[in-house]
Design an enzyme around this catalytic site. Sequence first.
Site, short mmCIF file in Angstrom:
data_model
loop_
_atom_site.label_atom_id
_atom_site.label_comp_id
_atom_site.label_asym_id
_atom_site.label_seq_id
_atom_site.Cartn_x
_atom_site.Cartn_y
_atom_site.Cartn_z
N ASP A 1 0.84 -1.20 0.00
CA ASP A 1 0.00 0.00 0.00
C ASP A 1 0.88 1.26 0.00
O ASP A 1 2.10 1.16 0.16
CB ASP A 1 -0.92 -0.04 1.24
N ASP B 1 -10.84 2.89 -3.14
CA ASP B 1 -11.27 1.58 -2.63
C ASP B 1 -12.69 1.23 -3.06
O ASP B 1 -13.59 2.07 -3.02
CB ASP B 1 -11.23 1.58 -1.10
C1 GLA Z 1 -6.08 1.29 1.52
C2 GLA Z 1 -6.20 0.29 0.39
C3 GLA Z 1 -7.26 -0.73 0.72
C4 GLA Z 1 -6.90 -1.44 2.02
C5 GLA Z 1 -6.74 -0.42 3.13
C6 GLA Z 1 -6.19 -1.05 4.39
O1 GLA Z 1 -7.23 2.08 1.66
O2 GLA Z 1 -6.51 0.94 -0.82
O3 GLA Z 1 -7.38 -1.68 -0.32
O4 GLA Z 1 -5.73 -2.18 1.83
O5 GLA Z 1 -5.82 0.62 2.75
O6 GLA Z 1 -5.98 -0.13 5.41
#
Ligand code: GLA
Length: 425
Positions: free
Chosen positions: A171, A232
């Site tokens: 990430d 997301d």
């Molecule tokens: C980000 C990523 C998600 C997930 C969260 C976890 O928002 O884009 O897919 O992995 O972090 O905290």
Amino acid sequence: MRLTSGPLRRLGCVLALSFRALVLREISGAWALDNGLAMTPTMGWLHWERFMCNTDCEEDPDSCVSEKLFMQMADIMASEGWKEVGYEYICIDDCWMAPQRDSKHRLQADPKRFPSGIRHLSNYVHSKGLKLGIYADVGEKTCAGYPGSLGHYNIDAETFADWGVDLLKFDGCYCDSVEELANGYKHMSLALNKTGRSIVYSCEWPLYMWPFHKPNYTEIRRYCNHWRNFGDIYDSWQSIKTILAWTSANQQTLVRAAGPGGWNDPDMLVIGNFGLSWDQQVTQMALWAIMAAPLLMSNDLRQISSQAKTLLQDKDVIAINQDPLGKQGYLLRKEDSIEIWERPLSNLAWAVAVVNLQEIGGPRSYTISLASLGQGMACNPACHITELLPVKTKLGFYEWTSYVKTRINPTGTVLLQLQISQTTF
Ligand code: GLA
């Protein structure tokens, strides 16, 4: 460590320069991530959308992020037909870690929720014929605030390899600059390769780059096996719709970046949860196949309707997603809230998705001129057409000057497969 005093600061510069020299030497001449992995989009299960950062195992023992959850999912993936159709990677997302590194600066799993440790979990997952994915972050902290990998890329890559991990989702939270972000993603890619273990590298580099400037996808492809571009996913039609709209608006850039070894990742499949109607689930499955997207489900395989299971395990649709030609599909045209997407497949076949984005009224008819598909080549001189979704139906034999009629529910999709035939009537 912050380098403030004179000699220490110089040491920092020397280290930075030698690292840069190392990186430049190692990347020159490498035009694609050379790890031989993800020749077709990754398939598996990832905990985030459904289970998020639930760490309360006392209150919620069956749904907290714990080794038990991943073992149960592995059992079901292996025994209920998921593995057979290609779902292979059981992936841990954020919130698996203890809040501190150990005395040797290695990441460690939360001891309460993962009492046997990740090595044990990977052995378990491997014993089921599956693979294990894990999560870390390029910056100082993960998005949920657990220890980040900044300054620890090599040791973290080695730790994951020692544990027998097969995929890393990396990430991009808590990075100070786009340079730090880019260097971190590259460094981790090289560090993973250096371990000698085959580890799929799943990046979010472009997602965190877009607010500053357009990402260089040629470069990203050299380092990552797939990459998130957009925010997301949520368990809602609004979310699916937005991802599709963003993808088609940027398809000139995205489609050419995808191919065997490196894929655009529009995020997890949320089929089998709460937010999508049946037609919307069909749309997600069909369009993730057209987009050559990684198929990482985030749902509860212990409680899933047979209808959602059948959709997720549809071999014909999975075959489109996994087509070895590896060309991503695109939006061909949009007319009056109907979108036509197409994707070239191996053996001169094509997949065509007709999406009805109108959210008022009932099913709508749409007639496609076959000569308009695949730049006139999708059904030339003739083809067999099969409707794969929502219901598998052989539509028959068509000449390229003819038309095929579809009927699509609101927010639903009709997915067709066209296979060239040399025979004419
Ligand atoms: C980000 C990523 C998600 C997930 C969260 C976890 O928002 O884009 O897919 O992995 O972090 O905290």
